[in-house]
Design a protein around this motif. Structure first.
Motif, PDB file in Angstrom:
ATOM      1  N   GLN A 106      -2.111   8.996  -1.744  1.00  0.00           N
ATOM      2  CA  GLN A 106      -1.607   8.192  -0.484  1.00  0.00           C
ATOM      3  C   GLN A 106      -0.253   7.818  -0.945  1.00  0.00           C
ATOM      4  OE1 GLN A 106      -3.234   7.188   2.401  1.00  0.00           O
ATOM      5  NE2 GLN A 106      -5.264   8.147   1.803  1.00  0.00           N
ATOM      6  N   ALA A 107       0.645   8.557  -1.305  1.00  0.00           N
ATOM      7  CA  ALA A 107       1.872   8.276  -1.554  1.00  0.00           C
ATOM      8  C   ALA A 107       2.425   8.065  -0.439  1.00  0.00           C
ATOM      9  CB  ALA A 107       2.629   9.871  -2.227  1.00  0.00           C
ATOM     10  N   GLN A 108       2.636   8.586   0.725  1.00  0.00           N
ATOM     11  CA  GLN A 108       3.317   8.328   2.009  1.00  0.00           C
ATOM     12  C   GLN A 108       2.883   6.779   2.385  1.00  0.00           C
ATOM     13  OE1 GLN A 108       2.164  11.270   4.841  1.00  0.00           O
ATOM     14  NE2 GLN A 108       4.100  12.560   4.407  1.00  0.00           N
ATOM     15  N   LEU A 109       1.574   6.461   2.269  1.00  0.00           N
ATOM     16  CA  LEU A 109       1.171   4.912   2.423  1.00  0.00           C
ATOM     17  C   LEU A 109       1.772   4.039   1.414  1.00  0.00           C
ATOM     18  CD1 LEU A 109      -0.670   2.710   4.202  1.00  0.00           C
ATOM     19  CD2 LEU A 109      -2.469   3.536   2.567  1.00  0.00           C
ATOM     20  N   PHE A 110       1.896   4.465   0.186  1.00  0.00           N
ATOM     21  CA  PHE A 110       2.665   3.532  -0.816  1.00  0.00           C
ATOM     22  C   PHE A 110       4.067   3.114  -0.377  1.00  0.00           C
ATOM     23  CE2 PHE A 110       5.087   2.996  -4.886  1.00  0.00           C
ATOM     24  CZ  PHE A 110       4.342   1.874  -5.258  1.00  0.00           C
ATOM     25  N   GLU A 111       4.837   4.402   0.070  1.00  0.00           N
ATOM     26  CA  GLU A 111       6.176   4.425   0.407  1.00  0.00           C
ATOM     27  C   GLU A 111       6.178   3.477   1.727  1.00  0.00           C
ATOM     28  OE1 GLU A 111       7.354   8.219   1.107  1.00  0.00           O
ATOM     29  OE2 GLU A 111       7.464   8.764  -1.108  1.00  0.00           O
ATOM     30  N   LEU A 112       5.273   3.461   2.633  1.00  0.00           N
ATOM     31  CA  LEU A 112       5.274   2.614   3.712  1.00  0.00           C
ATOM     32  C   LEU A 112       5.128   1.149   3.343  1.00  0.00           C
ATOM     33  CD1 LEU A 112       5.598   2.571   6.970  1.00  0.00           C
ATOM     34  CD2 LEU A 112       3.077   2.940   6.942  1.00  0.00           C
ATOM     35  N   VAL A 113       4.139   0.833   2.615  1.00  0.00           N
ATOM     36  CA  VAL A 113       4.061  -0.349   1.913  1.00  0.00           C
ATOM     37  C   VAL A 113       5.256  -0.906   1.301  1.00  0.00           C
ATOM     38  CG1 VAL A 113       2.802  -1.922   0.347  1.00  0.00           C
ATOM     39  CG2 VAL A 113       1.694  -0.104   1.838  1.00  0.00           C
ATOM     40  N   GLN A 118       9.603  -4.659   2.052  1.00  0.00           N
ATOM     41  CA  GLN A 118      11.059  -4.660   1.132  1.00  0.00           C
ATOM     42  C   GLN A 118      10.904  -4.634  -0.460  1.00  0.00           C
ATOM     43  OE1 GLN A 118      14.111  -7.441   2.858  1.00  0.00           O
ATOM     44  NE2 GLN A 118      12.390  -8.389   4.030  1.00  0.00           N
ATOM     45  N   ASN A 119      10.137  -3.460  -0.656  1.00  0.00           N
ATOM     46  CA  ASN A 119       9.861  -3.307  -2.124  1.00  0.00           C
ATOM     47  C   ASN A 119       8.982  -4.596  -2.695  1.00  0.00           C
ATOM     48  OD1 ASN A 119       9.786  -1.642  -4.446  1.00  0.00           O
ATOM     49  ND2 ASN A 119      11.637  -2.334  -5.145  1.00  0.00           N
ATOM     50  N   PHE A 120       7.959  -4.936  -2.122  1.00  0.00           N
ATOM     51  CA  PHE A 120       7.088  -6.120  -2.439  1.00  0.00           C
ATOM     52  C   PHE A 120       7.782  -7.379  -2.600  1.00  0.00           C
ATOM     53  CE2 PHE A 120       5.643  -1.726  -4.166  1.00  0.00           C
ATOM     54  CZ  PHE A 120       4.309  -1.963  -3.602  1.00  0.00           C
ATOM     55  N   ARG A 121       8.646  -7.365  -1.887  1.00  0.00           N
ATOM     56  CA  ARG A 121       9.540  -8.944  -1.959  1.00  0.00           C
ATOM     57  C   ARG A 121       8.692  -9.750  -0.994  1.00  0.00           C
ATOM     58  NH1 ARG A 121      12.844 -12.099   0.805  1.00  0.00           N
ATOM     59  NH2 ARG A 121      14.513 -13.281  -0.395  1.00  0.00           N
ATOM     60  N   ASP A 122       8.068  -9.342   0.203  1.00  0.00           N
ATOM     61  CA  ASP A 122       7.491 -10.132   1.177  1.00  0.00           C
ATOM     62  C   ASP A 122       6.073 -10.214   0.735  1.00  0.00           C
ATOM     63  OD1 ASP A 122      10.031 -10.511   2.377  1.00  0.00           O
ATOM     64  OD2 ASP A 122       9.506  -8.872   3.933  1.00  0.00           O
ATOM     65  N   ASN A 123       5.392 -11.343   1.264  1.00  0.00           N
ATOM     66  CA  ASN A 123       3.854 -11.395   0.900  1.00  0.00           C
ATOM     67  C   ASN A 123       2.917 -10.299   1.975  1.00  0.00           C
ATOM     68  OD1 ASN A 123       2.533 -12.782   3.442  1.00  0.00           O
ATOM     69  ND2 ASN A 123       4.237 -14.129   2.691  1.00  0.00           N
ATOM     70  N   TYR A 124       1.891  -9.949   1.271  1.00  0.00           N
ATOM     71  CA  TYR A 124       1.489  -8.716   1.742  1.00  0.00           C
ATOM     72  C   TYR A 124       0.818  -9.139   3.214  1.00  0.00           C
ATOM     73  CZ  TYR A 124      -3.418 -10.530   1.458  1.00  0.00           C
ATOM     74  OH  TYR A 124      -4.379 -11.317   1.532  1.00  0.00           O
TER      75      TYR A 124
END
Length: 351
Positions: A106-113, A118-124
């Motif tokens: 799921q590499a593409q999904l990880f990149e989309l997340v 914003q590279n895990f800056r905002d809450n999920y």
């Protein structure tokens, strides 16, 4: 006078056909009913066996993913990571399952997340990619989570502890209170041996309805009003039974402040009831899962969060060496707790 053999006399009536009597028809119907009654359980068992095999394959895949993650980064992911732009929102932290997405194809999904957060800056919570269904995170024996949420049935282990926010008490293969690299563990920290320590197990999704209780085995946590007990690790059977019998039931457990029915909703969330569990109580514990604090949106609270499944008699687990096996719900409590702990000095050989 002689006629050719087998030819009827001219003008004679053909022999009348004999029909089924009502009794014979009822007997046939009864036999068919008995056969269906005998076959249906066999069909259901065959289907459950296939679902269990699929679930076991998912868990082996996750075990392999965590091993590949460890080979790449020389550590396991923490059980939760705070959003860098909102470091006080523990209840909106990212999960270990999110971190292994590239290792479950799921590499593409990880990149989309990464992109949407914003590279895990905002809450999920508002990240649309988090609602993508990932088959590797779902047990086919359980229901789908209501609505368009992804659903998740697998969680990493904090070990035999009730604490969500005390790293020193978290004795499982994973730990985390929303911090960063300080929460991460490596295989070298599992001193009881990888094959003797729980990595991942199952839990069940909720129904998103706080005004009704799910009957039977459920991972929905109920608010235990007694507060945190004096112990936080390796309780006795009597100690967890004392809490179990005091957990509210019936109408006393209804309402947003009393139960949390969104369990198993978000694989992106690094919380209890989502992607984290503990081994304080045995699998499919006979009492309700419970939080030692008010309920509501998130289970970022201490409590008893045991593995649960729809597989009859127990749950599937993945040990630290990546092997998958079935653990009975009747397992001896100390054995189960020792299996959950990475460094208690009491390694156990699971069947």
């Amino acid at each position: 006078m002689h006629f050719p053999q087998g030819q009827p006399l001219a003008g004679s009536m053909p022999a009348a056909r004999r029909a089924f009597t009502l009794v014979e028809l009822l007997v046939v119907i009864a036999i068919i009913g008995v056969l269906i009654a005998l076959l249906l359980p066999a069909v259901q068992q065959a289907r459950e066996a296939a679902r269990r095999m699929s679930c076991s394959n998912n868990m082996k895949q996750m075990g392999l993913a965590f091993h590949n993650y460890h080979d790449t980064y020389k550590t396991l992911p923490a059980s939760s990571y705070l959003p860098s732009g909102d470091p006080t929102s523990v209840y909106r932290s990212y999960s270990s399952l999110a971190m292994i997405l590239p290792f479950v194809e799921q590499a593409q999904l990880f990149e989309l997340v990464q992109q949407q957060s914003q590279n895990f800056r905002d809450n999920y919570y508002n990240i649309a990619a988090g609602r993508t269904k990932v088959s590797a995170f779902k047990c086919p024996s359980d229901r789908e989570y209501p609505g368009d949420y992804a659903g998740v049935n697998y969680a990493v282990s904090h070990g035999a502890t009730t604490r969500f926010s005390r790293l020193a008490s978290q004795n499982g293969m994973f730990r985390g209170e929303g911090g960063a690299t300080g929460d991460e563990l490596a295989f070298k920290d599992v001193t009881d041996g990888l094959s003797n320590t729980l990595m991942v197990s199952e839990h069940l999704v909720g129904d998103a309805n706080d005004d009704a209780l799910i009957n039977g085995n459920t991972s929905e946590p109920i608010f235990y009003t007694g507060g945190n007990p004096s112990w936080d690790q390796f309780p006795t059977q009597a100690q967890i039974d004392a809490i179990g019998t005091a957990i509210p039931t019936g109408s006393a457990a209804l309402g947003n402040d009393q139960q949390n029915s969104i369990n198993g909703r978000d694989w992106l969330s690094g919380l209890y009831t989502q992607t984290v569990l503990n081994t304080v109580a045995p699998p499919n514990w006979k009492y309700a899962t419970c939080e030692f604090g008010s309920s509501g949106f998130a289970a970022d609270r201490d409590g008893i969060y045991p593995p649960r499944s729809r597989h009859p008699g127990g749950v599937l687990v993945t040990a630290g060496d990546g092997s998958s096996r079935f653990v009975s719900e009747t397992i001896d409590l100390p054995t189960w707790q020792y299996f959950g702990a990475r460094n208690d000095g009491k390694p156990v050989q699971m069947p």
